[in-house]
Motif scaffolding. Sequence first.
Motif, PDB file in Angstrom:
ATOM      1  N   PHE B 350      -7.979 121.608  -5.043  1.00 33.73           N
ATOM      2  CA  PHE B 350      -9.385 121.853  -4.725  1.00 33.73           C
ATOM      3  C   PHE B 350      -9.431 122.489  -3.326  1.00 33.73           C
ATOM      4  O   PHE B 350      -9.746 121.836  -2.345  1.00 33.73           O
ATOM      5  N   ARG B 351      -9.118 123.790  -3.270  1.00 31.20           N
ATOM      6  CA  ARG B 351      -9.021 124.459  -1.969  1.00 31.20           C
ATOM      7  C   ARG B 351     -10.372 124.892  -1.414  1.00 31.20           C
ATOM      8  O   ARG B 351     -10.509 125.134  -0.219  1.00 31.20           O
ATOM      9  N   ALA B 352     -11.363 125.029  -2.296  1.00 25.05           N
ATOM     10  CA  ALA B 352     -12.645 125.547  -1.822  1.00 25.05           C
ATOM     11  C   ALA B 352     -13.297 124.593  -0.827  1.00 25.05           C
ATOM     12  O   ALA B 352     -14.070 125.014   0.035  1.00 25.05           O
ATOM     13  N   LEU B 353     -12.975 123.314  -0.949  1.00 28.69           N
ATOM     14  CA  LEU B 353     -13.660 122.317  -0.116  1.00 28.69           C
ATOM     15  C   LEU B 353     -13.433 122.566   1.374  1.00 28.69           C
ATOM     16  O   LEU B 353     -14.369 122.545   2.173  1.00 28.69           O
ATOM     17  N   LYS B 354     -12.181 122.826   1.750  1.00 28.42           N
ATOM     18  CA  LYS B 354     -11.904 123.021   3.179  1.00 28.42           C
ATOM     19  C   LYS B 354     -12.554 124.298   3.697  1.00 28.42           C
ATOM     20  O   LYS B 354     -13.005 124.353   4.844  1.00 28.42           O
ATOM     21  N   LEU B 355     -12.620 125.292   2.857  1.00 32.30           N
ATOM     22  CA  LEU B 355     -13.250 126.547   3.259  1.00 32.30           C
ATOM     23  C   LEU B 355     -14.750 126.318   3.482  1.00 32.30           C
ATOM     24  O   LEU B 355     -15.352 126.830   4.432  1.00 32.30           O
ATOM     25  N   TRP B 356     -15.350 125.530   2.624  1.00 32.47           N
ATOM     26  CA  TRP B 356     -16.770 125.183   2.727  1.00 32.47           C
ATOM     27  C   TRP B 356     -17.029 124.409   4.026  1.00 32.47           C
ATOM     28  O   TRP B 356     -17.964 124.713   4.773  1.00 32.47           O
ATOM     29  N   PHE B 357     -16.164 123.449   4.316  1.00 31.64           N
ATOM     30  CA  PHE B 357     -16.305 122.680   5.557  1.00 31.64           C
ATOM     31  C   PHE B 357     -16.196 123.594   6.776  1.00 31.64           C
ATOM     32  O   PHE B 357     -16.951 123.465   7.731  1.00 31.64           O
ATOM     33  N   VAL B 358     -15.244 124.511   6.737  1.00 34.20           N
ATOM     34  CA  VAL B 358     -15.017 125.395   7.884  1.00 34.20           C
ATOM     35  C   VAL B 358     -16.198 126.352   8.062  1.00 34.20           C
ATOM     36  O   VAL B 358     -16.731 126.500   9.173  1.00 34.20           O
ATOM     37  N   LEU B 359     -16.602 126.996   6.978  1.00 39.96           N
ATOM     38  CA  LEU B 359     -17.677 127.996   7.087  1.00 39.96           C
ATOM     39  C   LEU B 359     -18.967 127.347   7.585  1.00 39.96           C
ATOM     40  O   LEU B 359     -19.706 127.931   8.384  1.00 39.96           O
ATOM     41  N   ARG B 360     -19.246 126.130   7.143  1.00 38.09           N
ATOM     42  CA  ARG B 360     -20.473 125.467   7.570  1.00 38.09           C
ATOM     43  C   ARG B 360     -20.350 124.877   8.959  1.00 38.09           C
ATOM     44  O   ARG B 360     -21.288 124.925   9.759  1.00 38.09           O
ATOM     45  N   SER B 361     -19.205 124.311   9.241  1.00 35.54           N
ATOM     46  CA  SER B 361     -19.058 123.609  10.511  1.00 35.54           C
ATOM     47  C   SER B 361     -18.992 124.585  11.692  1.00 35.54           C
ATOM     48  O   SER B 361     -19.567 124.326  12.758  1.00 35.54           O
ATOM     49  N   PHE B 362     -18.287 125.697  11.497  1.00 40.09           N
ATOM     50  CA  PHE B 362     -18.256 126.729  12.556  1.00 40.09           C
ATOM     51  C   PHE B 362     -19.522 127.580  12.498  1.00 40.09           C
ATOM     52  O   PHE B 362     -20.049 127.971  13.530  1.00 40.09           O
ATOM     53  N   GLY B 363     -19.996 127.880  11.297  1.00 38.70           N
ATOM     54  CA  GLY B 363     -21.017 128.915  11.131  1.00 38.70           C
ATOM     55  C   GLY B 363     -20.361 130.263  11.383  1.00 38.70           C
ATOM     56  O   GLY B 363     -19.341 130.352  12.088  1.00 38.70           O
ATOM     57  N   LEU B 364     -20.907 131.319  10.809  1.00 39.24           N
ATOM     58  CA  LEU B 364     -20.270 132.633  10.978  1.00 39.24           C
ATOM     59  C   LEU B 364     -20.196 133.006  12.451  1.00 39.24           C
ATOM     60  O   LEU B 364     -19.207 133.584  12.909  1.00 39.24           O
ATOM     61  N   GLU B 365     -21.225 132.641  13.224  1.00 44.62           N
ATOM     62  CA  GLU B 365     -21.198 132.973  14.653  1.00 44.62           C
ATOM     63  C   GLU B 365     -20.063 132.251  15.375  1.00 44.62           C
ATOM     64  O   GLU B 365     -19.401 132.811  16.242  1.00 44.62           O
ATOM     65  N   GLY B 366     -19.857 131.006  15.002  1.00 45.94           N
ATOM     66  CA  GLY B 366     -18.773 130.238  15.619  1.00 45.94           C
ATOM     67  C   GLY B 366     -17.413 130.842  15.299  1.00 45.94           C
ATOM     68  O   GLY B 366     -16.518 130.893  16.156  1.00 45.94           O
ATOM     69  N   LEU B 367     -17.257 131.313  14.078  1.00 45.88           N
ATOM     70  CA  LEU B 367     -15.995 131.945  13.702  1.00 45.88           C
ATOM     71  C   LEU B 367     -15.801 133.234  14.487  1.00 45.88           C
ATOM     72  O   LEU B 367     -14.708 133.519  15.004  1.00 45.88           O
ATOM     73  N   ARG B 368     -16.866 133.999  14.598  1.00 41.15           N
ATOM     74  CA  ARG B 368     -16.776 135.280  15.325  1.00 41.15           C
ATOM     75  C   ARG B 368     -16.391 135.064  16.785  1.00 41.15           C
ATOM     76  O   ARG B 368     -15.593 135.815  17.345  1.00 41.15           O
ATOM     77  N   GLU B 369     -16.953 134.025  17.367  1.00 34.80           N
ATOM     78  CA  GLU B 369     -16.642 133.711  18.769  1.00 34.80           C
ATOM     79  C   GLU B 369     -15.141 133.489  18.969  1.00 34.80           C
ATOM     80  O   GLU B 369     -14.544 134.001  19.916  1.00 34.80           O
ATOM     81  N   LYS B 370     -14.564 132.699  18.052  1.00 35.21           N
ATOM     82  CA  LYS B 370     -13.126 132.410  18.132  1.00 35.21           C
ATOM     83  C   LYS B 370     -12.311 133.693  17.982  1.00 35.21           C
ATOM     84  O   LYS B 370     -11.363 133.939  18.732  1.00 35.21           O
TER      85      LYS B 370
END
Lengths: 485, 485
Positions: B350-370
């Motif tokens: 069930f790999r989608a779960l971690k991706l869901w946690f990451v995308l929501r927890s960082f938010g796209l802006e948070g990912l972009r910042e990193k």
Amino acid sequence: MTIDEFKTYGHKIVDWIAEFYETIEERPVMSQVMPGEVKTRLPSAAPETPESMDRILADFDSIILPGITHWQHPSFFAYFPANGSFPSLLAEMLTAALGAQCMIWQTSPAAAELEEVVMEWLKKGLGLPDAFTGVLQDTASTATLCALVSAREKATGFAGNEKGAAAAGKAAGTLRVYTSAESHSSVEKGAKIAGFGRENVIKIPVDGNFAMIPDKLEEILKRDLAAGYKPACIVAALGSTSSLALDPLGPVGRIAERFGLWFHVDAAMAGSAALLPEKRRILEGVEYADSFVFNPHKWLFTNFDCSAYFVKDPAHLINTFSITPEYLKTSVDGEVKNYRDWGVQLGRRFRALKLWFVLRSFGLEGLREKLRAHIAQAEQFTAWLREDGRFEILAPVNLNLVCFRYIPRSGQSPRTPDSPGVPSEAELETINKKLLDRVNGTGKVFLTHTKLNGKFTLRMCIGQTNTEERHVRQAWELLRDYAGS
Amino acid sequence: MTIDEFKTYGHKIVDWIAEFYETIEERPVMSQVMPGEVKTRLPSAAPETPESMDRILADFDSIILPGITHWQHPSFFAYFPANGSFPSLLAEMLTAALGAQCMIWQTSPAAAELEEVVMEWLKKGLGLPDAFTGVLQDTASTATLCALVSAREKATGFAGNEKGAAAAGKAAGTLRVYTSAESHSSVEKGAKIAGFGRENVIKIPVDGNFAMIPDKLEEILKRDLAAGYKPACIVAALGSTSSLALDPLGPVGRIAERFGLWFHVDAAMAGSAALLPEKRRILEGVEYADSFVFNPHKWLFTNFDCSAYFVKDPAHLINTFSITPEYLKTSVDGEVKNYRDWGVQLGRRFRALKLWFVLRSFGLEGLREKLRAHIAQAEQFTAWLREDGRFEILAPVNLNLVCFRYIPRSGQSPRTPDSPGVPSEAELETINKKLLDRVNGTGKVFLTHTKLNGKFTLRMCIGQTNTEERHVRQAWELLRDYAGS
């Protein structure tokens, strides 16, 4: 997320997991959601700004959890199990925390060396020949693909690797794979991927116990050789998926040896049983195998995915899969095992850790106890079916799988145009499908089906870590009560 | 292990993980153990009786941990990263707890539907064409194998699947794959597995920036067609492994279209950068692609393994991989996605779960910042190299990877038989190898090497989740101080 926040949520999740296992029996085993139900509750794009972990976890509870089919529910009797355990789960936490990508020795020496060690432990535990060497794969599908590609290369003198299957085939003749008519779909899928082609997977007829008939295998091999085909590989099912039929490894292996073919044994589910001295006879003849796979993630309490693949001569694997780009070279390559060359993927999770935790935490005796309990439960379930008299047992109960169907008015004569009696095959299919849907619909158990000799067959596979007799009894009572009601 | 014991050890491990991350910088990045060191500390057989979890965890600390190369250390600059994160780790805990095997919709509807949703989120986030459909794979190696097998089938009218690569090849001609001379080793490995053969992977020359030269591609295609070969597939490297070179997708894609070839884009590492509007131009031309892969487990803070594979027409995947044994049929097969038919393996985590946690927890802006921080750090590191004057930058710094080497006495004339000066290539290799070993030997950083134009090249890839400028500065200072000392 800061370390302190991780700690807060990590502890919350540990408590959540404990409660999940405490209350798992209150949940439906098979998810009862309808197609599309989960999807419609999720937004169509990722959020721009961060969302709180509290909110994510709340959504996990309310949206995701109802859509999960609970493989760790003790009343999960479907397919083959994927039986995790707490020691394995603890190891998965550590594996995720380390986040190591274990493609070569240098990228985590302990992962490579622990893998070597636990594979030796498994080899000794199962009584596999000393000559075997093990490597972890993700699934038996991948392991069987490795075997098929190795067979292709052996049959063409590694020409397929170099010149391609077309040129190699032109020189060698059309390559063929031979397997039981009851073997797993991964053989056909692997043969497609490796370029054998579906038409060149020859299904050998099975006997009344659904095991491959060695004489038929030999007959077909001779016929194919005479017709100019190039036999490359025999895949034996040691525990077929439909009925856990055990192909006779000795007779089949001797044929493989005589014809010079790669011999692969797919023991994905049943392999674990070789831990039991009283069941080890299933491995008789395994010494003829070039490769052997079984899945600790099925019936050895190790979280999915974790598949143990053994080969007699790793050189075949390495010759087939080896790639040595400059950016992966290290100064110790001559002294160590770089498992990237032992399978399809370059990247590899640290899977050996959970196996180590399980083997040590249970101990071999602890594992045997669990396996024996499952086998005894399957025997008990079979006895109940027999005693009732309305059920037909459709295959030998070799280990922990029972194949059966309900036959209303059984004992009566088969129906003729003029008189009622035993229902027709088509009616039996409808009746048993309905029975299956009704017992699964209760949410209290989950069984699946197959077909044996064209007969719609219910499968009751007992292998979840926490299954006790009371769970098996409940399944039996549901089947008994719904049958004919 | 009881639920209460799990709780006790689960909490212990959460605390352990928190402390591990608090103190990770005190540990050597690259494990400093010698070959065999871990193995010799482990017994040669599994214990018969259970061992305590305390003992297992103590051994984990004392035997395993020193043998781990710390991919989550902020000074891990080797290979490409495998950057996990706490939200991803929390999700991995839940995934392991659920222990669901998500091969088909029925075996966990939420896993199948969440996968569909997060793949749409990624598609929109990266600005991939609407026409693409996504599926999670374990690694880019597997995804590229899927692309190659799909290409083989497209080129042979699915004859390979059915009749085998030899027969299909006889009819169609020898199938060939075209890829940049700098493309990843998985292309060659996949071509071997799929039966193209290593000789039929044609490496297209690259320009001064190590990107594929479209004119050369076209020239070679024409030459091969004239010689009777059957071109099947073009694989573009969007971010090559050695230097993150970006093949020009537009010109290459138009050639693929004109010649009717499968066009696969391997953006394993660089794909994440398309989340940044200012970098999205790297995807120009991706609309020509039949398939596209990038790895959230590399540079999107999602634990290994998690590879996002997009295809224009899933029918190719399904036609290639579909198998429908009776025991996997369900009543909803017509309405749902059964991802078992979208890749090599049957079993799926069930790999989608971690991706869901990451995308929501960082938010796209948070990912972009990193991502922006890593790119800025790579630019800063490059500036330091340039200012120093003793280092040569060996490839354009497109994103977060810097390729360089130390040249003693640089600025002087090349050495001639009579006068000293710039060292020879062989000497430079020795000097830079030694420099690499010395900085890695400090345990404070971990860099790896490659070769570019035959030149021994140091690679500094900045992508670990917690890397800050101070870590990059420390790496720079170590290199500066050891160079020439």
